[in-house]
Design an enzyme around this catalytic site. Structure first.
Site, PDB file in Angstrom:
ATOM      1  CB  SER A 110      -0.965  -0.031   1.194  1.00 40.03           C
ATOM      2  OG  SER A 110      -1.992   0.937   1.042  1.00 40.03           O
ATOM      3  CD  GLU A 208      -2.265  -2.603  -4.240  1.00 39.86           C
ATOM      4  OE1 GLU A 208      -3.461  -2.740  -3.935  1.00 39.86           O
ATOM      5  OE2 GLU A 208      -1.497  -1.844  -3.621  1.00 39.86           O
ATOM      6  CG  HIS A 277      -5.491  -2.438  -0.478  1.00 34.86           C
ATOM      7  ND1 HIS A 277      -4.578  -2.027  -1.442  1.00 34.86           N
ATOM      8  CD2 HIS A 277      -5.241  -1.687   0.620  1.00 34.86           C
ATOM      9  CE1 HIS A 277      -3.826  -1.058  -0.935  1.00 34.86           C
ATOM     10  NE2 HIS A 277      -4.197  -0.840   0.308  1.00 34.86           N
TER      11      HIS A 277
END
Length: 306
Positions: A110, A208, A277
């Site tokens: 992330s 992502e 995620h």
């Protein structure tokens, strides 16, 4: 030159830090129990529980934790508690010689994507894109496959990702080889124009994201495309885009946006990987050699350890 860290052994100590936002305390408590269950000891960063707005301590405090844990000879690996926001704020102040001279496992994803990119491109160290203690592992419904992905830190193991793990779709046919790079699309696009701009040339690019409308994904992919980052890559792996749905009636779908840019780039592309995620979340070593084949719908990544 690529540099791989040493493997972990039972009884080793790992550091737990929060280079971005404050982690959920209850989730982190369960995540630390998971670290113990792995047979590891842990050392906590001084700013781990600090709350400075949306940051886990000010920039100096979070930077000090990162430096301290790389310098600590007793610490054999560093696992991030969570993401959020903030790693790009400290990237230009990091002493990369400290990391280069004290290579060790560094794990997260992330917002941690910015650190993955900066560390790899400044030092050559292979780092690990994988689920974090508070964000993923510490949740009550944490997936066992996500937990099992930490075993790659103990025993060098190649990843052979196929349709046995998830449904894979070919977007652009072909095969490719190159080191695996990338991570969160928002952080990759925010690296543009900085000293830590993502280098994709001849590499397999993983993307992502979460909670971004298709128009926002469109904007970020368009930025990477105009900068040549998509078409310079050897191939593209599309991970999970969790809750990336339109908030307005008039919108392209996420699938239409991704398909458009992947076909524009014209590089071998597969999508559907449980990376990002999502649950389960398969951890992968960034900077390690990889290969992909769209006909066979497979991704191979060599071990990220020595």
């Amino acid at each position: 030159m690529t540099m791989k860290p040493d493997r972990l052994k039972k009884g080793d100590t790992v550091a737990v830090i929060a280079p971005a936002s404050p982690p959920n305390k209850e989730n982190l408590k369960r995540g630390l129990k998971f670290v113990e269950d792995l047979g590891l000891n842990y050392k906590l960063g001084k700013s781990l529980y600090t709350e400075y707005g949306y940051l886990a301590g000010n920039d100096e405090e979070r930077l000090a934790d990162l430096h301290e844990m790389f310098l600590d000879d007793d610490v054999k690996g560093i696992i991030c508690a969570g993401g959020g926001y903030g790693t790009a704020r400290i990237a230009s102040a990091i002493d990369y010689d400290v990391i280069k001279n004290n290579p060790k496992i560094f794990w997260g994803y992330s917002d941690i994507t910015f650190l993955h990119t900066a560390i790899r491109q400044q030092t050559g160290l292979v780092t690990f894109h994988g689920p974090m203690l508070a964000s993923d592992i510490g949740k009550e419904e944490a997936n066992q496959i996500s937990k099992d992905t930490f075993q790659q830190l103990f025993t060098p193991a190649e990843l052979n990702y196929s349709t046995e793990l998830s449904q894979i779709e070919e977007l652009v046919p072909g095969s490719a080889e190159g080191s695996l790079v990338g991570g969160n699309l928002s952080l990759l696009s925010s690296s543009m124009g900085t000293p830590f701009e993502i280098d994709t040339e001849g590499k397999i690019l993983l993307i992502e994201d979460i909670n971004e409308e298709p128009r926002a994904v469109d904007r970020m992919l368009n930025q990477l495309y105009m900068a040549g980052k998509l078409q310079e890559s050897a191939g593209i792996i599309v991970g999970d885009f969790n809750n990336c749905v339109p908030e307005r009636e008039l919108s392209l779908t996420l699938e239409e946006v991704i398909d458009h840019y992947m076909k524009l780039a014209g590089k071998p592309t597969l999508k559907g990987f449980k990376m990002g995620h999502c649950s389960p979340h398969i951890g992968v070593p960034l900077g390690a050699a990889a290969s992909m084949n769209t006909k066979e719908k497979t991704l191979f990544v060599e071990s990220g350890l020595k």
